[in-house]
Each structure stands twice: as C-alpha cells, then as structure tokens.
Write a protein that holds these residues in place. Sequence first.
Motif, mmCIF file in Angstrom:
data_model
loop_
_atom_site.group_PDB
_atom_site.id
_atom_site.type_symbol
_atom_site.label_atom_id
_atom_site.label_comp_id
_atom_site.label_asym_id
_atom_site.label_seq_id
_atom_site.Cartn_x
_atom_site.Cartn_y
_atom_site.Cartn_z
ATOM 1 N N LEU A 162 38.923 44.196 33.591
ATOM 2 C CA LEU A 162 39.981 43.758 32.686
ATOM 3 C C LEU A 162 41.256 43.406 33.423
ATOM 4 O O LEU A 162 41.543 43.946 34.500
ATOM 5 N N ARG A 163 42.032 42.494 32.831
ATOM 6 C CA ARG A 163 43.444 42.313 33.174
ATOM 7 C C ARG A 163 44.263 42.752 31.967
ATOM 8 O O ARG A 163 43.756 42.792 30.841
ATOM 9 N N ASN A 164 45.534 43.069 32.201
ATOM 10 C CA ASN A 164 46.308 43.621 31.083
ATOM 11 C C ASN A 164 46.709 42.572 30.046
ATOM 12 O O ASN A 164 47.325 42.903 29.042
ATOM 13 N N ASN A 165 46.376 41.289 30.290
ATOM 14 C CA ASN A 165 46.584 40.260 29.267
ATOM 15 C C ASN A 165 45.322 40.052 28.434
ATOM 16 O O ASN A 165 45.177 39.058 27.738
ATOM 17 N N GLN A 167 42.410 39.292 29.353
ATOM 18 C CA GLN A 167 41.404 38.446 29.980
ATOM 19 C C GLN A 167 40.482 39.307 30.846
ATOM 20 O O GLN A 167 40.829 40.431 31.210
ATOM 21 N N THR A 168 39.316 38.790 31.174
ATOM 22 C CA THR A 168 38.374 39.532 32.006
ATOM 23 C C THR A 168 38.046 38.725 33.256
ATOM 24 O O THR A 168 38.205 37.508 33.298
ATOM 25 N N ALA A 169 37.604 39.457 34.266
ATOM 26 C CA ALA A 169 37.127 38.836 35.509
ATOM 27 C C ALA A 169 35.875 39.580 35.925
ATOM 28 O O ALA A 169 35.773 40.799 35.729
ATOM 29 N N ASP A 170 34.922 38.874 36.488
ATOM 30 C CA ASP A 170 33.729 39.553 36.956
ATOM 31 C C ASP A 170 34.017 40.230 38.287
ATOM 32 O O ASP A 170 34.834 39.742 39.089
ATOM 33 N N SER A 171 33.349 41.327 38.533
ATOM 34 C CA SER A 171 33.577 42.072 39.783
ATOM 35 C C SER A 171 33.240 41.243 41.018
ATOM 36 O O SER A 171 33.732 41.541 42.113
ATOM 37 N N SER A 172 32.430 40.203 40.855
ATOM 38 C CA SER A 172 32.107 39.341 41.998
ATOM 39 C C SER A 172 33.342 38.633 42.547
ATOM 40 O O SER A 172 33.340 38.177 43.687
ATOM 41 N N SER A 173 34.421 38.567 41.734
ATOM 42 C CA SER A 173 35.665 37.933 42.206
ATOM 43 C C SER A 173 36.334 38.743 43.307
ATOM 44 O O SER A 173 37.252 38.255 43.975
ATOM 45 N N LEU A 174 35.885 39.992 43.513
ATOM 46 C CA LEU A 174 36.459 40.842 44.566
ATOM 47 C C LEU A 174 35.905 40.502 45.949
ATOM 48 O O LEU A 174 36.445 40.962 46.957
ATOM 49 N N GLU A 175 34.829 39.736 46.001
ATOM 50 C CA GLU A 175 34.189 39.427 47.279
ATOM 51 C C GLU A 175 35.186 38.749 48.227
ATOM 52 O O GLU A 175 35.927 37.857 47.833
ATOM 53 N N ALA A 237 41.132 46.428 36.098
ATOM 54 C CA ALA A 237 40.733 47.785 35.717
ATOM 55 C C ALA A 237 39.295 47.781 35.222
ATOM 56 O O ALA A 237 38.818 46.802 34.636
ATOM 57 N N VAL A 238 38.613 48.886 35.453
ATOM 58 C CA VAL A 238 37.326 49.122 34.809
ATOM 59 C C VAL A 238 37.618 49.443 33.345
ATOM 60 O O VAL A 238 38.515 50.242 33.055
ATOM 61 N N PRO A 239 36.923 48.817 32.404
ATOM 62 C CA PRO A 239 37.187 49.109 30.992
ATOM 63 C C PRO A 239 37.103 50.606 30.710
ATOM 64 O O PRO A 239 36.204 51.293 31.196
ATOM 65 N N TYR A 240 38.036 51.108 29.925
ATOM 66 C CA TYR A 240 38.059 52.540 29.627
ATOM 67 C C TYR A 240 36.782 52.971 28.922
ATOM 68 O O TYR A 240 36.274 54.085 29.137
ATOM 69 N N SER A 241 36.240 52.069 28.104
ATOM 70 C CA SER A 241 35.027 52.392 27.347
ATOM 71 C C SER A 241 33.798 52.548 28.248
ATOM 72 O O SER A 241 32.813 53.156 27.842
#
Length: 418
Positions: A162-165, A167-175, A237-241
């Motif tokens: 998650l982003r605080n706006n 929006q979401t991003a896939d974890s692959s964007s961390l590569e 962030a990792v979603p709280y859920s």
Amino acid sequence: MSEFLVSLLGERLVGAEQAEVDVQALGGRLALVGLYFGCSQNAPCRQFNASLAEFYGRFKEASEHRDRLEVVFVSSDQDQKHWQDFLQEMQWPALPFKDRHKKMRLWNKYKVTSIPSLVFVDAATGKVVCRNGLLVVRDDPKGLEFPWGPKPFAEVVAGPLLRNNRQTADSSSLEGHYVGVYFSAHWCPPCRSLTRVLVESYRAIKESGQKFEIVFVSADRSEESFQQYFSEMPWLAVPYSDEARRSRLNRLYGIQGIPTLILLDAEGHMITRQGRVEVLNDPECRLFPWHPRPVLELSEANAVQLHEGPCLVLFVDAEEEGELEPAKELIQPVAEKLMAKSKAKDEEMPLLFFVAGEDDMTDSLRDYTNLPEAAPLLTILDMSARAKYVRDVEEITQDVVDQFVSDFLAEKLKPEPI
C-alpha cells in the motif's frame, strides 16, 4: 553433529523428573534444536510454556519429523525450587540449573534480549535457522513448515503493498532497490520519534538519486491506528489485514522489539539490523546504505547495542569526536579481522567494538559498571551476564587488544561482576 551439540549444550541435560539426558545420544538423529529461553517467575513465559507444550506434544505425536526436533530449556531462574517446579510442566529437557556459565554463553551467542524466546538452530552447526520461534508456535501449530528455515525476502514479502494515498504497488517494484523493512507501531513513543527522523532521511536518500524504498510492517493494535500512523509515512506498507505476511516478516528477521529497521541490499541480503541507530547517528545519510563499521563511537543513539551482547569499549581522554580517531585506529585492525572471520563463517560478530570519550554517556556507563576513572582503559562489558573484564596495562597497543580479545573468546578471562 553429536560432538558439536555436546560443545554447545554440555554432555548431560535434565528432564522433568531430574532424569539425565545424554546429549551425545540425542544428537545422532536431530536436525533442529529449539533453544527456549525463559523463567518460571515470568508471566509471559508461563503463558508461552503452555502453548509450546501443546505444539511440542502434537509435533512429537503426529509429525513425520518427530525425531528431527528437540527443545531445550535455558532458564534464567535464580531459585532452584521454582526451576524444578516449572520443569514439571515441560516434556523436553533443560540445561542443568547450576550450569550458569553455559546458559550465559547461549544467551550471548544467540543475542537473546527478552523472554520468552525460542530460537531454532541447526543441530550440526549451531547456526540460527529461525530466531522467532514464538511465531512458529503460533502460526504453524501443526509443524507443517518444518524446519522453518529462512526464505528470500522477495518470497516472504510477495504481494500487493500500500501507499498512503490508497494506491497499491506490487512487491516486485522493490527489485533493484535498497530496502528498509520498518517494524513499528503508533502506540510506541520511540517508534513515532524515529518515524519523524526517518521521513527526512527517506526523502534525502531519494532526492540523492539512490534506489531506496521502505516497507512498513505494522505492529499496531487496530486498522484505525495503522491508517492514522501510515498517513504520516511517504513509503510502502504491508496491508494491515494481511496478518500472515506481517507475521512471516517478523519471523524472517526475528523481531524481538520495536522500532526495528532492517536494511537490505538490492539482492535482498541483509546489510544491517541496526537501521534505527544508523538513521539517528547519520541524519544527513552520508554513510547510506549503512554497512556495518568495525568500530563505533559510543553515543546515546547506539548505546542500546551495549545490551545486545559482549562489547569491547576503549575509554579514552577525549572530549570531541575527532579526538577519538587515534583510539579507533588502534582497535580497528582487530575488529576488522574478527568481522572478516565471522563473515567467512556466516556468523554474527561475537563482540562489538566501541571507543568512548568524555561525555555524559561515558560517565553514566562508568558509574553503572563501576569502572575506574582511568583513561585510556580497555574493557569488555557483558551487560546481559552483568560481567566486566578489564585489562590493566601501562600501555594499550594493538597487540594488547588482540590478545585481550583472543583470551575473551577462548574464555580464558575471569569476569568481575557489574
């Protein structure tokens, strides 16, 4: 394997009825040993003990790996009667009550800072397989994921972030990025203080052109608290859920307290567990990505590391940071040699190195450990064991430091109480 376990645990353990357990015979079949650090007089330990007993009984009864795992209780009890009574509630063996020296060696070797703690180690080498066994007992009650070894960060974090706006991003964007894995919570005042500093550091690093991202792993107590806290953060962030993913990340890095900031390189390998200390000590981020340094100058920010295992501290007569350089240069070759040796064995440093000048922090440390006012003064402080070692010589040379460290690691030095 058996020989190693004997060196780690001793030749004999004791069972609930004071029956001796032969470690040599035990070691022949084991793949994993769970070192359970606890105390009968600690309420969380008593609560966890019940959960561990249920887990252990189920594993020994139903798992195909039942003979590959043993748990060993490493007690910090001071009263033998309380220890014996607690042992009656256990189905696994324990280190003998009187073997305090071996217990402290294990506390230091595995850098245990709180109880209860369950550390799974390889029975053949003693290397940590999983530092946070408490979460294993909670999250894998049937032991289906045995032997709970570390997985790559990319695999554990995989999924939407998650982003605080919103929006979401896939974890692959961390590569290809340096990544800070930030374990924190709104209810924790030191966390909120660190977050304010970390926001500025994050922006400065990003503006410098570095590929850097932070992933917040919340320990908040509600979705509402998470959302309120996360609104202050410009990172992911990792979603709280997704409690399972948050728990797996806690397990992966053996998180025992917050705030904790883990720094990873672009391949997902750990650079340092001490991101909190580095951020506070280096607000301008000049040393980013904060690779471990052989010798640190003692400060209020990094003094917490004195409680994470034995530390060599060289006290010198210096009031300014620059005046500590000759002292650092004196002990640095010894620290570098030990760091290289530990890295080659894929082990954590058995000893941290500090230089301390004349300031309030140094005065407090001298008072707490009851050290003489002499300077220079060469010491090794082991806070968890409440022990100190002082090398009283007219001149401190590199050879003196080297021999002092060698004697300590070989357990040739006699401790004085702190």
